[in-house]
Scaffold this motif. Structure first.
Motif, mmCIF file in Angstrom:
data_model
loop_
_atom_site.group_PDB
_atom_site.id
_atom_site.type_symbol
_atom_site.label_atom_id
_atom_site.label_comp_id
_atom_site.label_asym_id
_atom_site.label_seq_id
_atom_site.Cartn_x
_atom_site.Cartn_y
_atom_site.Cartn_z
ATOM 1 N N ARG A 108 -45.646 15.862 -35.648
ATOM 2 C CA ARG A 108 -44.162 15.505 -36.061
ATOM 3 C C ARG A 108 -44.214 15.301 -37.508
ATOM 4 O O ARG A 108 -44.963 14.685 -38.139
ATOM 5 C CB ARG A 108 -43.653 14.431 -35.329
ATOM 6 C CG ARG A 108 -43.457 14.728 -33.897
ATOM 7 C CD ARG A 108 -43.025 13.378 -33.361
ATOM 8 N NE ARG A 108 -43.009 13.845 -31.663
ATOM 9 C CZ ARG A 108 -43.105 13.046 -30.735
ATOM 10 N NH1 ARG A 108 -43.106 11.609 -31.069
ATOM 11 N NH2 ARG A 108 -43.020 13.366 -29.413
ATOM 12 N N TYR A 153 -39.967 19.482 -27.450
ATOM 13 C CA TYR A 153 -41.046 18.442 -28.000
ATOM 14 C C TYR A 153 -41.964 18.790 -28.817
ATOM 15 O O TYR A 153 -42.546 20.011 -28.568
ATOM 16 C CB TYR A 153 -41.710 17.914 -26.450
ATOM 17 C CG TYR A 153 -42.679 16.939 -26.462
ATOM 18 C CD1 TYR A 153 -42.601 15.653 -26.462
ATOM 19 C CD2 TYR A 153 -44.115 17.368 -26.516
ATOM 20 C CE1 TYR A 153 -43.491 14.643 -26.802
ATOM 21 C CE2 TYR A 153 -45.137 16.434 -26.408
ATOM 22 C CZ TYR A 153 -45.006 15.238 -26.563
ATOM 23 O OH TYR A 153 -45.731 14.081 -26.879
ATOM 24 N N VAL A 182 -28.879 15.045 -26.501
ATOM 25 C CA VAL A 182 -29.688 14.087 -27.282
ATOM 26 C C VAL A 182 -29.246 12.664 -26.969
ATOM 27 O O VAL A 182 -28.106 12.310 -27.061
ATOM 28 C CB VAL A 182 -29.522 14.654 -28.617
ATOM 29 C CG1 VAL A 182 -28.277 14.308 -29.384
ATOM 30 C CG2 VAL A 182 -30.652 13.565 -29.442
ATOM 31 N N GLU A 231 -38.045 9.527 -23.323
ATOM 32 C CA GLU A 231 -36.376 9.619 -23.168
ATOM 33 C C GLU A 231 -35.960 8.724 -21.842
ATOM 34 O O GLU A 231 -34.711 8.832 -21.614
ATOM 35 C CB GLU A 231 -36.070 10.982 -22.601
ATOM 36 C CG GLU A 231 -36.328 12.154 -23.885
ATOM 37 C CD GLU A 231 -35.188 11.949 -25.079
ATOM 38 O OE1 GLU A 231 -34.135 11.801 -24.726
ATOM 39 O OE2 GLU A 231 -35.926 11.924 -26.298
ATOM 40 N N TYR A 248 -40.542 24.181 -25.891
ATOM 41 C CA TYR A 248 -39.388 23.881 -25.618
ATOM 42 C C TYR A 248 -38.975 24.585 -24.148
ATOM 43 O O TYR A 248 -39.603 25.747 -24.070
ATOM 44 C CB TYR A 248 -38.463 24.570 -26.806
ATOM 45 C CG TYR A 248 -38.679 26.172 -26.985
ATOM 46 C CD1 TYR A 248 -37.815 27.003 -26.319
ATOM 47 C CD2 TYR A 248 -39.449 26.573 -27.909
ATOM 48 C CE1 TYR A 248 -38.119 28.343 -26.318
ATOM 49 C CE2 TYR A 248 -39.517 27.859 -28.131
ATOM 50 C CZ TYR A 248 -38.976 28.772 -27.625
ATOM 51 O OH TYR A 248 -39.029 30.076 -27.575
ATOM 52 N N TYR A 270 -30.626 18.226 -35.167
ATOM 53 C CA TYR A 270 -29.790 19.234 -34.618
ATOM 54 C C TYR A 270 -28.493 19.168 -35.375
ATOM 55 O O TYR A 270 -28.010 20.220 -35.540
ATOM 56 C CB TYR A 270 -29.361 18.688 -33.271
ATOM 57 C CG TYR A 270 -30.560 18.723 -32.159
ATOM 58 C CD1 TYR A 270 -31.578 19.502 -32.086
ATOM 59 C CD2 TYR A 270 -31.041 17.610 -31.229
ATOM 60 C CE1 TYR A 270 -32.536 19.708 -31.472
ATOM 61 C CE2 TYR A 270 -32.040 17.488 -30.531
ATOM 62 C CZ TYR A 270 -32.863 18.629 -30.378
ATOM 63 O OH TYR A 270 -33.817 18.639 -29.853
ATOM 64 N N ASN A 281 -31.468 8.334 -30.873
ATOM 65 C CA ASN A 281 -32.660 9.403 -31.443
ATOM 66 C C ASN A 281 -32.318 9.879 -32.726
ATOM 67 O O ASN A 281 -31.982 10.709 -32.753
ATOM 68 C CB ASN A 281 -33.094 10.316 -30.279
ATOM 69 C CG ASN A 281 -34.364 10.997 -30.431
ATOM 70 O OD1 ASN A 281 -34.695 11.222 -31.941
ATOM 71 N ND2 ASN A 281 -34.894 11.796 -29.783
ATOM 72 N N GLY A 295 -40.428 20.143 -36.387
ATOM 73 C CA GLY A 295 -39.488 20.336 -35.356
ATOM 74 C C GLY A 295 -38.673 21.442 -35.587
ATOM 75 O O GLY A 295 -37.928 22.120 -34.694
ATOM 76 N N ALA A 350 -33.866 13.257 -33.835
ATOM 77 C CA ALA A 350 -33.327 14.420 -33.277
ATOM 78 C C ALA A 350 -32.032 14.554 -33.765
ATOM 79 O O ALA A 350 -31.497 15.892 -33.826
ATOM 80 C CB ALA A 350 -33.577 14.307 -31.694
#
Length: 147
Positions: free
Chosen positions: A90, A84, A118, A25, A63, A129, A122, A95, A125
């Motif tokens: 993954r 994570y 976020v 990140e 999390y 979401y 990414n 996820g 992700a």
């Protein structure tokens, strides 16, 4: 994979994963100074919770939820500060399982809304979401460190 609240004995494994999370990140973070706040959170359920994704004896991911309170949302809200999964775990919908566990934990603690940040680059992700019902409110999150 199942989920459980993290305990103090999980701190070394979580710190390992946090190092990778923060590196990915681009967040300046150091393990040494990061350990005390993690231990505080694990020992203070009024502040939030750390959920650990495990399979057998292996920690696959985690999390972190912290609690807030906002009249707009009718009371307690939650901030998903980190989610994570170790790279080798993954894909295949794992996820989403971690996210669903975080949402269930927030609901179990009477949170009325959950917020997260976020990175715009990414893409995986963002897709995760958005598919889970998250959207960007018409506001900009601003932060000021308080020293």
């Amino acid at each position: 994979m199942h989920f459980r609240p993290a305990t103090s004995s999980d701190v070394p494994a979580i710190l390992d994963m946090m190092e990778d999370f923060n590196r990915l990140e681009h967040i300046p973070w150091q393990r040494g100074p990061g350990e005390a706040p993690l231990r505080t959170l694990i020992g203070s359920p009024g502040l939030g919770t750390v959920g650990l994704a495990v399979e057998g004896d292996a920690a696959l991911g985690y999390y972190i939820l912290t609690w807030g309170f906002d009249l707009e949302w009718g009371g307690r809200d939650a901030f998903l500060t980190e989610l994570y999964l170790r790279p080798e775990f993954r894909g295949g919908g794992r996820g989403r399982l971690v996210l669903d566990a975080a949402l269930a934990t927030a609901r179990a603690h009477d949170a009325r809304a959950i917020h997260l940040m976020v990175r715009t680059d990414n893409t995986p992700a963002l897709q995760l979401y958005r598919s889970a019902g998250f959207s960007a409110p018409p506001r900009v999150l601003m932060t000021r460190p308080l020293d």
